[in-house]
Design a protein around this motif. Structure first.
Motif, PDB file in Angstrom:
ATOM      1  N   VAL A 139       0.856  -1.186   0.000  1.00  0.00           N
ATOM      2  CA  VAL A 139       0.000   0.000   0.000  1.00  0.00           C
ATOM      3  C   VAL A 139       0.896   1.241   0.000  1.00  0.00           C
ATOM      4  CG1 VAL A 139      -1.954  -1.104   1.147  1.00  0.00           C
ATOM      5  CG2 VAL A 139      -0.142  -0.050   2.538  1.00  0.00           C
ATOM      6  N   ARG A 140       0.357   2.333  -0.520  1.00  0.00           N
ATOM      7  CA  ARG A 140       1.193   3.531  -0.696  1.00  0.00           C
ATOM      8  C   ARG A 140       1.521   4.225   0.628  1.00  0.00           C
ATOM      9  NH1 ARG A 140      -2.183   6.369  -5.444  1.00  0.00           N
ATOM     10  NH2 ARG A 140      -3.846   5.684  -4.039  1.00  0.00           N
ATOM     11  N   GLU A 227      -7.262   3.613   1.374  1.00  0.00           N
ATOM     12  CA  GLU A 227      -6.737   2.572   0.481  1.00  0.00           C
ATOM     13  C   GLU A 227      -6.506   1.253   1.233  1.00  0.00           C
ATOM     14  OE1 GLU A 227      -3.211   3.810  -1.696  1.00  0.00           O
ATOM     15  OE2 GLU A 227      -2.573   1.750  -1.994  1.00  0.00           O
ATOM     16  N   LEU A 228      -6.219   1.370   2.529  1.00  0.00           N
ATOM     17  CA  LEU A 228      -5.908   0.172   3.319  1.00  0.00           C
ATOM     18  C   LEU A 228      -7.112  -0.767   3.439  1.00  0.00           C
ATOM     19  CD1 LEU A 228      -3.373   1.820   3.924  1.00  0.00           C
ATOM     20  CD2 LEU A 228      -3.659   1.314   6.344  1.00  0.00           C
ATOM     21  N   PHE A 229      -8.301  -0.240   3.238  1.00  0.00           N
ATOM     22  CA  PHE A 229      -9.504  -1.067   3.447  1.00  0.00           C
ATOM     23  C   PHE A 229     -10.171  -1.474   2.144  1.00  0.00           C
ATOM     24  CE2 PHE A 229      -8.785   1.618   7.134  1.00  0.00           C
ATOM     25  CZ  PHE A 229      -8.627   0.639   8.096  1.00  0.00           C
ATOM     26  N   GLU A 230      -9.543  -1.114   1.017  1.00  0.00           N
ATOM     27  CA  GLU A 230     -10.112  -1.501  -0.271  1.00  0.00           C
ATOM     28  C   GLU A 230      -9.641  -2.914  -0.614  1.00  0.00           C
ATOM     29  OE1 GLU A 230      -8.855   1.643  -2.846  1.00  0.00           O
ATOM     30  OE2 GLU A 230      -9.943   3.125  -1.635  1.00  0.00           O
ATOM     31  N   THR A 231     -10.565  -3.719  -1.075  1.00  0.00           N
ATOM     32  CA  THR A 231     -10.240  -5.121  -1.326  1.00  0.00           C
ATOM     33  C   THR A 231      -9.716  -5.320  -2.742  1.00  0.00           C
ATOM     34  OG1 THR A 231     -12.109  -5.620   0.104  1.00  0.00           O
ATOM     35  CG2 THR A 231     -11.124  -7.460  -1.111  1.00  0.00           C
ATOM     36  N   HIS A 232      -8.512  -5.804  -2.844  1.00  0.00           N
ATOM     37  CA  HIS A 232      -7.948  -6.160  -4.145  1.00  0.00           C
ATOM     38  C   HIS A 232      -8.447  -7.562  -4.525  1.00  0.00           C
ATOM     39  CE1 HIS A 232      -4.833  -7.390  -7.064  1.00  0.00           C
ATOM     40  NE2 HIS A 232      -4.697  -6.104  -7.292  1.00  0.00           N
ATOM     41  N   ALA A 248     -11.584  -5.115   4.003  1.00  0.00           N
ATOM     42  CA  ALA A 248     -12.834  -4.392   4.266  1.00  0.00           C
ATOM     43  C   ALA A 248     -13.496  -4.908   5.545  1.00  0.00           C
ATOM     44  CB  ALA A 248     -13.783  -4.546   3.074  1.00  0.00           C
ATOM     45  N   ASP A 249     -13.256  -6.181   5.861  1.00  0.00           N
ATOM     46  CA  ASP A 249     -13.889  -6.777   7.039  1.00  0.00           C
ATOM     47  C   ASP A 249     -13.351  -6.248   8.365  1.00  0.00           C
ATOM     48  OD1 ASP A 249     -15.418  -8.248   5.347  1.00  0.00           O
ATOM     49  OD2 ASP A 249     -14.309 -10.135   5.607  1.00  0.00           O
ATOM     50  N   VAL A 250     -12.148  -5.655   8.341  1.00  0.00           N
ATOM     51  CA  VAL A 250     -11.591  -5.169   9.607  1.00  0.00           C
ATOM     52  C   VAL A 250     -11.790  -3.662   9.773  1.00  0.00           C
ATOM     53  CG1 VAL A 250      -9.840  -7.007   9.676  1.00  0.00           C
ATOM     54  CG2 VAL A 250      -9.236  -4.740   8.758  1.00  0.00           C
TER      55      VAL A 250
END
Ligand SMILES: [Fe+2]
Ligand SMILES: [Fe+2]
Lengths: 320, 344
Positions: A139-140, A227-232, A248-250
């Protein structure tokens, strides 16, 4: 050669005693040791090895790149205690990165860069030192330049709160290696979050200057938070097959922790928009544009890797 | 001043008491017992110790820089971990030593200010640059090695807190030395370029390592008194000889040449004869004209100055001089930072 060591009172008078002995108990060993030596790295049933490897690279690159950033504090911290604490955090993350990169290589060797025949460079180092920026999946948030001590505290708080929640769930991964790595990391991340939480509060309630810097640091990093919670896609597939966690679940848990720290510190959530994704070249790019997990990075990552990789790349056949 | 000012004594009685205390002090030294912080000690002994312990602490902290510069470029993840842990150890050594100095009544802050204003020195070896990754091995092998030769005798030094700090430090230094040597061994088994890198590094660090023991005995003004007080237990030349004799077989096993054509075994003495470092160079570096003197002090000063607002914030927070903000602050609010050191 017999490994006989004596510990007479004056033995330590000779600084070189034992130096030529085959001293197998040096802490890091006298040879490279596979960090996963003796561990069963069989990929669990029904799991796509490429997905497992890509997922491990994401988590491993996050740790590796942040470790590289935090190590920049070495000899530069506000006081010796912080210098030592920041090195500790960098070392913990480096340890996590090594295990995760080794896990990626063991799951899917095709993702490991090839080197000239006979090169003794181990897989974890091929992955760390012989991939270019677009192949990094971090992640950036972890790659942007360090900023001052306040911004560093903010970054550790954001990162460790998020990663702790992720890895806490990952302890139940169907992949035994990932579960074990996560179990070890959870203890470390709990310490990192405590360190950052204590300093966040201290700076928020210390002086006007420290509070001003803290808020500026939070504003600077906030665009990289969502960005940390977006699901790739890789994370979605990993979660579906029971080896990974969908970030996304956390989100709800992590936001609650953060709200607690912000409330105790009397700091508001910044009103700053997230950093946009950027459309890349080629047809394979996701429709929504690329972020860190897709290999879409800021300028800072290339410069960071240039420093990190320079010696290793100059000696593709070297051993260290 | 001795801490026996009350009740006021006649000038003659005071002098008599001082003579008595001095005799006790000399007797403690004579028995090779430790002097502890609350014991009476001659003012000159205290000054000598503060100077030596501070200089040692500063050396640990300045010594983080030449190796710290390569953490970002370490060529393997395992080496990165080793180097980062090592430099972190050096910060820990600085901490123990500043604490020992504090028992003599000088704070870390005062000493750091003496360092960055150039009023106190640190080991000259750190005024040499690190130019290749092989230097990480050479520094461990030769520089930590020479430091151990200097420091092992200090474990028995007369001042208790200093001696105890040194016991802990020496254990870690010998670990650093082994790791450094092991890096060089590994590189010597690698490519031709790597072997050349090791030799080039040893060529650069050999003479400065010999200088670490200080000037020859006949030019070392403080040695005699420091030895009488048990602050120093061996002369510079004795330690230098010991270092050379121990290093020669190491170099042979490694397959490197030590850059001294005069280095030969002297059967009669049972020791190696060896050449002298360029002492003019040594004094130039001591005077501040070495390749990195200005850079090292500027680096330390910048870190210290840049961190001032953080230290002030921590003090203000600890003093309860909190801002008027609402909210529950239970939980992780100790405001204390961890100084956990890791000895991997
Ligand atoms: Fe040290
Ligand atoms: Fe050391």
């Amino acid at each position: 050669m017999p490994d006989v060591r004596t510990h007479e009172p004056d033995d330590h008078d000779n600084a070189y005693a034992g130096l030529l002995v085959n001293d197998t108990h040096w802490a890091f060993g006298t040879d490279f040791e596979d960090p996963l030596a003796g561990v069963d790295t069989t990929v669990p049933d029904g799991v796509d090895p490429a997905t497992l490897a890509a997922y491990c690279l994401m988590l491993g690159d996050d740790a590796l790149v942040l470790s590289q950033r935090l190590a920049e504090w070495c000899s530069n911290a506000p006081d010796l205690e912080e210098d030592i604490a920041l090195s500790n955090i960098a070392l913990d993350l480096l340890g996590q990165a090594r295990l995760l990169l080794a896990r990626a290589a063991a799951a899917d060797g095709s993702q490991v860069p090839a080197l000239p025949d006979g090169s003794p460079v181990p897989d974890e180092d091929r992955l760390a030192f012989f991939r270019d920026a677009p192949q990094f999946r971090n992640v950036r948030l972890v790659e942007v330049p360090g900023g001052d001590f306040a911004q560093t505290v903010v970054r550790i708080l954001l990162f460790s709160s998020w990663r702790l929640a992720l890895l806490d769930r990952l302890t139940r991964s169907r992949d035994g290696v990932l579960a074990a790595v996560a179990a070890k990391a959870v203890k470390e991340l709990t310490y990192h979050r405590d360190f950052a939480g204590r300093w966040f509060l201290t700076l928020a309630r210390g002086t006007d200057e420290s509070r001003r810097r803290l808020v500026a640091g939070l504003d600077a990093l906030w665009p990289l938070w969502s960005e940390l919670f977006e699901t790739h896609d890789v994370e979605r597939a990993a979660a579906r097959s029971g080896i990974g966690v969908d970030p996304a679940d956390v989100a709800a848990d992590v936001e609650a922790v953060l709200d607690q720290v912000l409330a105790a510190s009397g700091v508001d959530r910044p009103a700053v928009a997230p950093l946009a994704a950027v459309q890349g070249d080629g047809a394979a790019q996701p429709a929504h544009g690329r972020k860190g997990r897709d290999g879409g990075h800021t300028e800072a990552l290339g410069a960071l890797l240039a420093e990190m990789q320079v010696v290793a790349r100059a000696h593709p056949g070297g051993q260290w | 001043m001795p801490a026996v000012a009350e009740p006021e004594l006649e000038p003659g009685a005071e002098a008599q008491l001082e003579t008595q205390l001095e005799a006790q002090f000399e007797a403690t030294i004579g028995r090779k017992d430790r002097i502890e912080p609350r014991d009476w000690m001659p003012e000159a002994y205290r000054r000598t110790l503060v100077r030596q312990v501070a200089q040692h602490a500063h050396s640990e902290i300045i010594g983080m820089q030449p190796e710290g510069a390569w953490i970002g470029r370490a060529p393997s993840l395992r080496r990165k971990a080793i180097l980062l842990a090592k430099v972190q150890d050096e910060a820990g050594h600085g901490l123990y030593l500043y604490s020992a100095a504090e028992t003599l009544g000088v704070s870390r802050q005062e000493l750091t200010e003496m360092l960055i204003s150039g009023r106190q020195k640190y080991s000259s070896i750190f005024n040499y640059p690190t130019l290749s990754y092989a230097d990480m091995g050479t520094i461990g092998w030769l520089v930590d090695g020479a430091a151990i030769c200097n420091q092992v005798p200090l474990c028995r030094t007369s001042f208790g807190p200093y001696g105890r700090a040194m016991i802990r430090i020496c254990k870690e230094e010998s670990f650093h030395q082994r790791q450094g040597y092991e890096l060089l061994m590994t590189m010597m088994r690698g490519t031709d370029e790597q072997r050349a890198m090791v030799q080039e590094s040893v060529d650069r660090f050999w003479w400065p390592s010999l200088m670490m023991f200080g000037p020859p005995d006949d030019e070392s003004p403080n040695t005699a008194r420091s030895m009488a007080w048990g602050v120093k237990t061996h002369t510079n030349d004795e330690l230098r000889q010991r270092f050379v004799d121990m290093t020669v077989p190491q170099a042979k096993a490694l397959g490197v040449t030590l850059p001294d054509p005069g280095l030969v075994w002297n059967e009669e003495r049972g020791a190696h004869d060896f050449g002298q470092p360029d002492w003019d160079e040594f004094w130039e570096v001591v005077k501040g004209n070495g390749p990195c003197n200005a850079q090292r002090v500027a680096h330390r000063k910048k870190a210290w100055d840049d961190g001032a607002w953080v230290r002030e914030a921590a003090l203000a927070f600890a003093a309860g001089d909190c801002r008027d903000t609402s909210g529950d602050t239970s939980g992780d609010t100790s405001g204390e930072t961890s100084n956990e050191t890791r000895t991997v």
